[in-house]
Enzyme design. Structure first.
Site, PDB file in Angstrom:
ATOM      1  N   SER A  97       0.798  -1.225   0.000  1.00 39.69           N
ATOM      2  CA  SER A  97       0.000   0.000   0.000  1.00 39.69           C
ATOM      3  C   SER A  97       0.829   1.273   0.000  1.00 39.69           C
ATOM      4  CB  SER A  97      -0.930   0.015   1.228  1.00 39.69           C
ATOM      5  OG  SER A  97      -0.163   0.042   2.429  1.00 39.69           O
TER       6      SER A  97
ATOM      7  N   ASP B 264      13.003  -4.591   9.092  1.00 36.73           N
ATOM      8  CA  ASP B 264      11.788  -3.930   8.609  1.00 36.73           C
ATOM      9  C   ASP B 264      11.350  -2.849   9.594  1.00 36.73           C
ATOM     10  OD1 ASP B 264       9.228  -3.271   7.659  1.00 36.73           O
ATOM     11  OD2 ASP B 264       8.774  -5.336   7.084  1.00 36.73           O
TER      12      ASP B 264
ATOM     13  N   HIS C 159      11.706  -3.595   4.394  1.00 34.64           N
ATOM     14  CA  HIS C 159      10.353  -4.015   4.028  1.00 34.64           C
ATOM     15  C   HIS C 159      10.266  -4.525   2.592  1.00 34.64           C
ATOM     16  CE1 HIS C 159       6.123  -4.250   4.881  1.00 34.64           C
ATOM     17  NE2 HIS C 159       5.784  -3.413   3.925  1.00 34.64           N
TER      18      HIS C 159
END
Length: 287
Positions: free
Chosen positions: A47, A237, A265
């Protein structure tokens, strides 16, 4: 259903590799990539601002397509898929769009690879429609309750500018080589296409902890998953904590976890060759 004019044009197709094919999914003109032959694999993107399936999976699609039919859509609200004026962006709308895509393509069952936000949708698909999922891969996955990280708050709170995008690339990647000025400019341009930022701001308004809660899948449903599941996470991450994948490993009966050191990530980008080999080997076990 009224829609905004965001569907791909012939000129767009000459300019951007992010545009693949278009298919009608419940009245939504959906941009997707459909590459290769063999058992179908659905790739669900994350996203980040200005994201598309191609931006997320550009190093994955050609490798998986050597052995599989790879389906990589722009989820409604993202990329070059049409954005209906009257849609409410939430987990139910995104799930309905995914199921509608599988139906439109005539795919009864697929292996599913979900990244971050896409991992939550993959979990929702697998728990709500287990018969549609062959195997499951979750990478840096959302889908459990966890405290909002500063990194995720910055990602979902993005305000368009090249410096802001440059900062986010450094949040996503452990290695600064993957956060170049050229990529920052490219992704910034993607984030300011007409309608993109308006939709993005509508998806992830503050308080953003509420969105994590809304996207969480009940742990009891996750624990009941019958699917073989590969869980992947970057040790460093800063967006989704490694603890979420450790919890998924505890919950999912038939699961394994692979953690990549010196990785943020973006496992599929920072360690593309190893990621692709790992996923290909996992998917091959189903044959």
């Amino acid at each position: 259903m009224p829609t905004s004019d965001t569907s791909p044009t012939e000129g767009d197709q000459d300019r951007s590799p992010e545009i693949g094919r278009t298919i009608d999914v419940g009245g939504i003109a959906t941009n997707y990539h459909d590459v290769g032959d063999g058992a179908p694999v659905l790739l669900i993107h994350g996203s980040g601002p200005g994201v598309s399936a191609w931006a997320n999976w550009r190093l994955t699609i050609p490798e998986l397509a050597k052995q599989h039919r790879v389906i990589a859509p722009d989820i409604v609200g993202f990329g070059y898929t049409e954005r209906p004026d009257d849609i409410r962006y939430d987990a139910e709308a995104w799930l309905a769009h995914l199921v509608g895509l599988l139906d439109a393509l005539g795919l009864a069952k697929v292996a599913v690879v979900g990244n971050s936000f896409g991992g939550s949708l993959a979990l929702r698909l697998a728990t709500r429609h287990p018969e549609r999922v062959e195997r499951l891969v979750l990478m840096g996955s959302v889908g459990l309750l966890f405290p909002l990280t500063p990194g995720l708050d910055e990602v979902w709170g993005y305000e368009p500018s090249v410096p802001n995008m440059r900062h986010l690339l450094n949040v996503f990647a452990y290695d600064p080589r993957f956060a170049s000025d050229e990529l920052a400019e490219l992704r910034y341009r993607a984030s300011i296409r007409p309608g993109v930022q308006n939709a993005y701001a509508e998806m992830f308004p503050p308080p953003r902890q509420d969105k994590i809660t809304a996207m969480a899948v009940p742990e009891a449903a996750i624990a009941a998953l019958p699917h073989e599941t590969l869980i992947i996470h970057g040790r460093d991450d800063r967006v989704i904590p490694l603890a979420t994948s450790l919890r998924l490993l505890d919950l999912i009966p038939h699961s394994q976890l692979h953690v990549f050191a010196r990785c943020g990530h973006w496992v599929q980008i920072e360690h593309a060759n190893r990621f692709n080999a790992l996923v290909n080997a996992f998917l091959a076990e189903a044959r």
